[in-house]
Scaffold this motif. Structure first.
Motif, PDB file in Angstrom:
ATOM      1  N   ALA A   2      -4.299  -3.628   3.395  1.00  4.22           N
ATOM      2  CA  ALA A   2      -3.710  -3.396   2.154  1.00  4.22           C
ATOM      3  C   ALA A   2      -4.890  -3.063   1.179  1.00  4.22           C
ATOM      4  CB  ALA A   2      -3.215  -4.710   1.757  1.00  4.22           C
ATOM      5  N   ARG A   4      -7.321  -3.368  -2.063  1.00 10.50           N
ATOM      6  CA  ARG A   4      -7.879  -4.410  -3.017  1.00 10.50           C
ATOM      7  C   ARG A   4      -7.958  -3.711  -4.248  1.00 10.50           C
ATOM      8  NH1 ARG A   4     -12.467  -5.429   1.134  1.00 10.50           N
ATOM      9  NH2 ARG A   4     -12.386  -3.229   1.203  1.00 10.50           N
ATOM     10  N   ARG A  26       1.389  -6.262  -6.515  1.00  7.97           N
ATOM     11  CA  ARG A  26       1.650  -7.146  -5.153  1.00  7.97           C
ATOM     12  C   ARG A  26       2.884  -6.777  -4.399  1.00  7.97           C
ATOM     13  NH1 ARG A  26       1.025 -13.052  -5.143  1.00  7.97           N
ATOM     14  NH2 ARG A  26       0.498 -12.502  -2.866  1.00  7.97           N
ATOM     15  N   ARG A  28       3.630  -4.047  -3.826  1.00  6.95           N
ATOM     16  CA  ARG A  28       3.475  -2.725  -3.169  1.00  6.95           C
ATOM     17  C   ARG A  28       2.450  -3.099  -1.793  1.00  6.95           C
ATOM     18  NH1 ARG A  28       5.602  -1.434  -7.543  1.00  6.95           N
ATOM     19  NH2 ARG A  28       6.246   0.726  -7.922  1.00  6.95           N
ATOM     20  N   GLY A  29       2.239  -4.454  -1.804  1.00  6.55           N
ATOM     21  CA  GLY A  29       1.216  -4.880  -0.483  1.00  6.55           C
ATOM     22  C   GLY A  29      -0.088  -5.047  -1.009  1.00  6.55           C
ATOM     23  N   MET A  30      -0.513  -4.667  -2.174  1.00 10.10           N
ATOM     24  CA  MET A  30      -1.953  -4.747  -2.665  1.00 10.10           C
ATOM     25  C   MET A  30      -2.349  -6.257  -3.075  1.00 10.10           C
ATOM     26  SD  MET A  30      -1.932  -1.357  -4.935  1.00 10.10           S
ATOM     27  CE  MET A  30      -1.177   0.082  -4.953  1.00 10.10           C
ATOM     28  N   SER A  31      -3.468  -6.452  -2.793  1.00 12.76           N
ATOM     29  CA  SER A  31      -4.165  -7.701  -3.410  1.00 12.76           C
ATOM     30  C   SER A  31      -5.083  -7.433  -4.732  1.00 12.76           C
ATOM     31  CB  SER A  31      -5.197  -8.149  -2.256  1.00 12.76           C
ATOM     32  OG  SER A  31      -6.276  -7.363  -2.290  1.00 12.76           O
TER      33      SER A  31
END
Length: 400
Positions: A2, A4, A26, A28-31
């Motif tokens: 993912a 960052r 988040r 979309r799976g991003m941290s």
């Protein structure tokens, strides 16, 4: 893995949008690791940012616990992309001038990762010469931008300076990470003037700063495109991240464009000299006392736009020319489009009274099969953003 994101939240009323931005990223799976400037805490709380990000929120440069666990150098480099939203006029000024007076500005100085800013401020602050200088410096340093948009502001005024909406910022982040609508596409952009030598110290040229071409290349890259930037001797530095081919003459520009093919689109924003001197001297010409100027012989330069438009193979899907006119702008540009065989012409009036040639603003008319579409006068960056989106939609099969 993912993506960052290190999200620096500046101290402006638009900071409330940063909370929605965290949520959308988040999804979309991003941290997301939030950093609040001291002023940002007046608009959003660390607790709300932390709850949405499910991460610790940072804000103090001299927090010894944080320095022991994750120093500001490590924090600045642990992300794939640094995003500043909102980027206030003050924060942009500190970035442009290399200040490191708090955690946010120190992280921005220490990072080795791409930086994307979403400016947000009062319209007069956005239009102030100092902000324009700072913006140019940041773009020259390779900082990516998204917005600002035009609209009503919390201060009651209307104009450019409103922070881009969250979906637009998300799209810019995805593009910066290589996931934009032009990902996998190759676009050639020509920019700046050409110099045709008369002798080693004199040349024929057009009055072009290269500002519009540079802004367009940067906007296309923000949408994910791989850009080959063929530039004459412009006063504006090329955008960081493009494949840059530096040229002097029209013939060199033509060769660089042909070498860059194939491409999905080609945009010819350069102000190419129509003529070159056949009998250019190899040493400086001197006055001979007769009062007669030297006899110069001229030849027509290659017509790069027409040649690329008519390529039997390797013609880009979309070929865009520019037409700088001083009278009968639409009529001359429409005729140029037919004569050259390109898909679009971006026409503008560069009469001295407009201040467009070499200035920060532009007012264009987009000429295509659909007719002539006049755009309002706006900053060259905004023209670039709008044109880049049209190019992306057309390559994807949409309407212009």
């Amino acid at each position: 893995m993912a993506a960052r994101i290190l999200l620096i939240i500046g101290g402006g009323i638009a900071a409330y949008k940063s909370l929605d931005l965290i949520r959308r990223l988040r999804e979309r799976g991003m941290s997301v690791t939030p950093v609040l400037t001291p002023a940002a805490g007046h608009f959003v709380t660390p607790l709300s940012a932390s709850a949405l990000a499910a991460e610790k929120v940072y804000g103090e440069l001299f927090d010894l616990t944080d320095e022991a666990e994750m120093g500001h150098i490590e924090l600045s480099r642990a992300a794939d992309l640094v995003v500043v939203a909102p980027a206030t006029a003050d924060l942009m000024a500190r970035m442009a001038n290399g200040h490191a007076s708090d955690l946010a500005s120190t992280l921005l100085m220490a990072t080795d990762k791409p930086v994307l800013i979403a400016p947000a401020m009062n319209v007069r602050m956005w239009e102030h010469p100092a902000t324009r200088r700072n913006l140019a410096t940041l773009r020259g340093d390779g900082v990516l931008t998204v917005g600002p948009d035009e609209g009503a502001m919390a201060c009651g005024e209307f104009g450019f300076g409103r922070m881009a909406e969250v979906p637009e910022i998300v799209a810019a982040i995805e593009a910066a990470l290589g996931a934009g609508p032009l990902a996998g596409r190759h676009v050639i952009v020509t920019s700046g003037p050409t110099h045709e030598p008369i002798d080693p110290v004199r040349y024929i040229a057009n009055r072009s700063s290269g500002m519009q071409g540079t802004a367009l290349a940067a906007a296309l890259m923000r949408l994910g495109a791989r850009v080959t930037f063929v530039t004459g001797p412009a006063s504006v530095p090329p955008p960081q991240g493009a494949v840059v081919a530096r040229v002097e003459t029209a013939r060199q520009m033509r060769d660089a464009v042909m070498a860059a093919l194939p491409a999905d689109a080609a945009v010819f924003a350069a102000a190419v000299a129509d003529w070159r001197v056949l009998n250019a001297a190899d040493r400086k010409m001197k006055k001979d006392g007769t009062g007669r100027p030297p006899a110069l012989e001229f030849a027509e330069n290659p017509d790069i736009l027409a040649e690329v438009s008519r390529l039997p193979v390797q013609r880009p899907q979309l070929v865009v020319g520019f037409a700088a006119e001083t009278d009968d702008v639409v009529e001359h540009a429409t005729a140029k489009r037919a004569r050259k065989g390109c898909d679009w012409i971006v026409a503008n009036d560069v009469s001295e009274s407009t201040g467009i040639m070499g200035g920060a603003e532009n007012q264009v008319t987009l000429i295509s099969d659909a007719g002539a579409e006049a755009w309002p006068r706006m900053g060259k960056e905004m023209v670039a953003e709008q044109l880049a989106r049209r190019i992306a939609a057309t390559l994807a099969g949409g309407d212009i």
